[in-house]
Design a protein around this motif. Structure first.
Motif, PDB file in Angstrom:
ATOM      1  N   GLN A 115     111.575  37.819 -21.558  1.00  0.00           N
ATOM      2  CA  GLN A 115     110.881  38.348 -23.274  1.00  0.00           C
ATOM      3  C   GLN A 115     109.664  39.042 -22.671  1.00  0.00           C
ATOM      4  N   SER A 116     109.660  40.357 -23.006  1.00  0.00           N
ATOM      5  CA  SER A 116     108.675  41.097 -22.596  1.00  0.00           C
ATOM      6  C   SER A 116     107.250  40.662 -22.984  1.00  0.00           C
ATOM      7  N   GLU A 117     107.202  40.062 -24.456  1.00  0.00           N
ATOM      8  CA  GLU A 117     105.984  39.885 -24.891  1.00  0.00           C
ATOM      9  C   GLU A 117     105.581  38.321 -24.107  1.00  0.00           C
ATOM     10  N   GLU A 118     106.511  37.616 -23.873  1.00  0.00           N
ATOM     11  CA  GLU A 118     106.227  36.101 -23.236  1.00  0.00           C
ATOM     12  C   GLU A 118     105.578  36.648 -21.796  1.00  0.00           C
ATOM     13  N   VAL A 119     106.421  37.407 -20.946  1.00  0.00           N
ATOM     14  CA  VAL A 119     105.919  37.931 -19.690  1.00  0.00           C
ATOM     15  C   VAL A 119     104.289  38.146 -19.519  1.00  0.00           C
TER      16      VAL A 119
END
Length: 189
Positions: A115-119
């Motif tokens: 998940q882009s935001e998590e990364v």
């Protein structure tokens, strides 16, 4: 005078044998303002990390040849790369796999699909931690240097007092120290 646009960007080495994962992740992170380097194998990751010393490494666990766990182990054994934070990226979600990665020196573990935001959140968190650690190390070094300097000054002062006392006690002339009110603080024997 420098402004924020001239600041050096944080660099990320992404290591994955899947070109589509590399492409998507590198595109997203470049747009987020990072300098991106890519490696398709553990061997090339070791070389790049040693040569460029990125600020953080995103490392796939399951790769042909030199896998992620072994790559991480070697990174942590190398004096030039041992302090670079490693975040594992993998489909492995078993606790035993996560623990193994952390025991090898990784700072975090993100499971796929990413998940882009998590990364992004995890990368920025670990980069902040590294920067704070470096500041703390620099301050500790300055404090140690200041302590050494003060110790030398104290030793020199003790030596000076010892010489003064020796001179005053063995002088044929009277040596004294007085306050402004003419009160004697010291008079030689």
């Amino acid at each position: 005078m420098t402004d924020d646009t001239e600041k050096e960007k944080d660099s990320i080495l992404i290591v994955d044998d899947d070109p589509s994962h590399l492409s998507v992740l590198s595109y997203f992170l470049q747009r987020a303002g990072f300098t991106i380097m890519l490696a398709y194998s553990g061997e090339s990751a070791l070389e790049q990390a040693n040569d460029t010393q990125p600020d953080i490494i995103l490392l796939d666990v399951m790769m042909p040849g030199l896998g992620g766990f072994e790559t991480c182990r070697r990174l942590k054994e190398n004096e030039k790369t041992k302090d670079i934070p490693v975040i594992f990226l993998t489909a492995l979600s078993q606790t035993i796999d996560k623990v193994k990665g952390l025991e090898l020196g990784a700072v975090d573990y993100i499971t796929k699909p990413l998940q882009s935001e998590e990364v992004l959140a995890r990368i920025t968190t670990h980069l902040s931690v590294v920067k704070l650690q470096k500041k703390l190390q620099e301050r500790n070094k300055r404090l140690q240097e200041e302590n050494i300097r003060r110790t030398r000054v104290m030793e020199a002062l003790k030596e000076s007092r010892s010489r003064y006392r020796l001179l005053a006690e063995n002088s044929n002339d009277m040596i004294s120290r007085q306050t402004l009110d003419n009160i004697y603080l010291y008079v030689s024997p």
